[in-house]
Design a protein around this motif. Structure first.
Motif, mmCIF file in Angstrom:
data_model
loop_
_atom_site.group_PDB
_atom_site.id
_atom_site.type_symbol
_atom_site.label_atom_id
_atom_site.label_comp_id
_atom_site.label_asym_id
_atom_site.label_seq_id
_atom_site.Cartn_x
_atom_site.Cartn_y
_atom_site.Cartn_z
ATOM 1 N N LYS A 84 0.825 -1.211 0.000
ATOM 2 C CA LYS A 84 0.000 0.000 0.000
ATOM 3 C C LYS A 84 0.853 1.254 0.000
ATOM 4 N N VAL A 85 1.962 1.194 0.743
ATOM 5 C CA VAL A 85 2.800 2.380 0.922
ATOM 6 C C VAL A 85 4.184 2.119 0.334
ATOM 7 N N GLY A 86 4.494 2.788 -0.770
ATOM 8 C CA GLY A 86 5.794 2.619 -1.418
ATOM 9 C C GLY A 86 6.756 3.688 -0.942
ATOM 10 N N LEU A 87 7.942 3.260 -0.530
ATOM 11 C CA LEU A 87 8.935 4.203 -0.022
ATOM 12 C C LEU A 87 10.169 4.182 -0.922
ATOM 13 N N VAL A 88 10.478 5.346 -1.485
ATOM 14 C CA VAL A 88 11.689 5.477 -2.299
ATOM 15 C C VAL A 88 12.744 6.149 -1.428
ATOM 16 N N PHE A 89 13.802 5.417 -1.114
ATOM 17 C CA PHE A 89 14.852 5.937 -0.236
ATOM 18 C C PHE A 89 15.651 7.035 -0.916
ATOM 19 N N GLN A 90 16.425 7.732 -0.087
ATOM 20 C CA GLN A 90 17.367 8.687 -0.632
ATOM 21 C C GLN A 90 18.420 7.908 -1.437
ATOM 22 N N TYR A 91 18.856 8.435 -2.564
ATOM 23 C CA TYR A 91 19.787 7.734 -3.454
ATOM 24 C C TYR A 91 19.357 6.292 -3.710
ATOM 25 N N PRO A 92 18.128 6.102 -4.205
ATOM 26 C CA PRO A 92 17.600 4.736 -4.352
ATOM 27 C C PRO A 92 18.384 3.933 -5.383
ATOM 28 N N GLU A 93 19.098 4.657 -6.281
ATOM 29 C CA GLU A 93 19.855 3.941 -7.317
ATOM 30 C C GLU A 93 20.970 3.087 -6.711
ATOM 31 N N HIS A 94 21.353 3.389 -5.471
ATOM 32 C CA HIS A 94 22.372 2.555 -4.823
ATOM 33 C C HIS A 94 21.848 1.153 -4.544
ATOM 34 N N GLN A 95 20.536 0.993 -4.645
ATOM 35 C CA GLN A 95 19.974 -0.328 -4.358
ATOM 36 C C GLN A 95 19.653 -1.121 -5.616
#
Ligand code: ADP
Ligand code: MG
Length: 286
Positions: A84-95
């Protein structure tokens, strides 16, 4: 989906010499479909707060309700909340870690054990939703993309879970002005087209002022203001005291008013342009 946070306190390393109160009795409500900017100085508690909204962090005390469901109650699984709740982290490209863009975006849906067909549908639509061309990028290595494109792929991976709430932690950090504008426009489109509830974390008033319905201003683990950009920018002095400014154009309008122009606060350059022209026309007529 609506979000209700009630008396949320979070203390890191509680009962140790390193104890730190990161959130101090925070309460607020976000209505379904709202676009909220979350702003505050570094260390004010923004990242800590949003990680509570998808169950990644547990409250030291207090409650979080997503559509009236207490997400920390026993019968609620994290798997359910994260759909339900999508969280995009800071600098998500690192993942990003898979060998192709397709596989990276498919990672969440594969874990949900959806059918091949449904997975492909979701991957394609998510990649298109972030403004990339599916056929062009699907077989590429994420590592061969530009910084802005990598970040979009990471966002697509979250969208592939079909969340109703999308939270982005400083999505423009480290991008050049072009990459920044592209990402912000894309987020705006997501809000308009997909009717997602969006929380956009930023430390730049310029970035969020023209996009959001309301702004939550955090200061030292508390909510200092929660209101429309216009109302919040009336508090320029307090904002400066807590390490935030108002957009440049807001200062300009204020200076004009001091000089006697009958002009209301503006939060974007477009709005200011209109207001200034109106005032000039009015003066001419008089
Ligand atoms: P922001 O995202 O607004 O910069 P954070 O939520 O990351 O703020 O941090 C809030 C406060 O909590 C800061 O003082 C930070 O140093 C502290 N903090 C963040 N993460 C941890 C952690 N894992 N352990 C201890 N303290 C932390
Ligand atoms: Mg942060």
């Amino acid at each position: 989906m609506s979000i209700k946070v009630e008396n949320l306190t979070h203390i890191y390393s509680k009962d140790t010499p390193f104890q730190h109160v990161a959130l101090d009795n925070v309460s607020f409500t976000i209505e379904d479909g709202e676009f909220i900017g979350l702003i505050g100085h570094t260390g004010s508690g923004k990242s800590t707060l949003i990680q509570h909204l998808n169950g990644l962090l547990k409250p030291t005390s207090g409650h979080i309700y997503i559509d009236d469901l207490d997400i920390n109650s026993k019968e609620v699984t994290l798997k359910l909340i994260r759909q339900k709740v999508g969280l995009v982290f800071q600098y998500p490209e690192h993942q990003l870690f898979e060998e192709t863009v397709y596989k990276d975006v498919a990672f969440g849906p594969v874990n949900l054990k959806l059918s091949e067909e449904e997975i492909q549908k979701r991957v394609r639509s998510s990649i298109e939703l972030v403004g990339l061309k599916y056929e062009e990028v699907k077989d590429k290595s994420p590592f061969d993309l530009s910084g802005g494109q990598k970040r979009r792929v990471a966002i697509a991976g979250v969208l592939a879970m079909k969340p109703k709430v999308l939270i982005l932690d400083e999505p423009t950090a480290g991008l050049d002005p072009k990459g920044r504008d592209e990402i912000l426009n894309q987020i705006k489109l997501l809000h308009e087209k997909e009717k997602l509830t969006i929380i956009l974390v930023s430390h730049s008033m310029e970035d969020i002022a023209k996009l959001v319905d309301k702004i939550i201003v955090m200061n030292k683990g508390r909510i200092q203001f929660y209101d429309t950009p216009k109302k919040i920018f009336k508090e320029a002095e307090t904002l400066e005291r807590i390490g935030l400014g108002v957009p440049q154009v807001t200062y300009l309008i204020r200076e004009l008013r001091k000089k006697g122009f009958p002009i209301e606060d503006c939060i974007s350059v477009e709005e200011a342009k209109k207001a200034i022209i109106e005032v000039l026309r009015g003066k001419k007529d008089a």
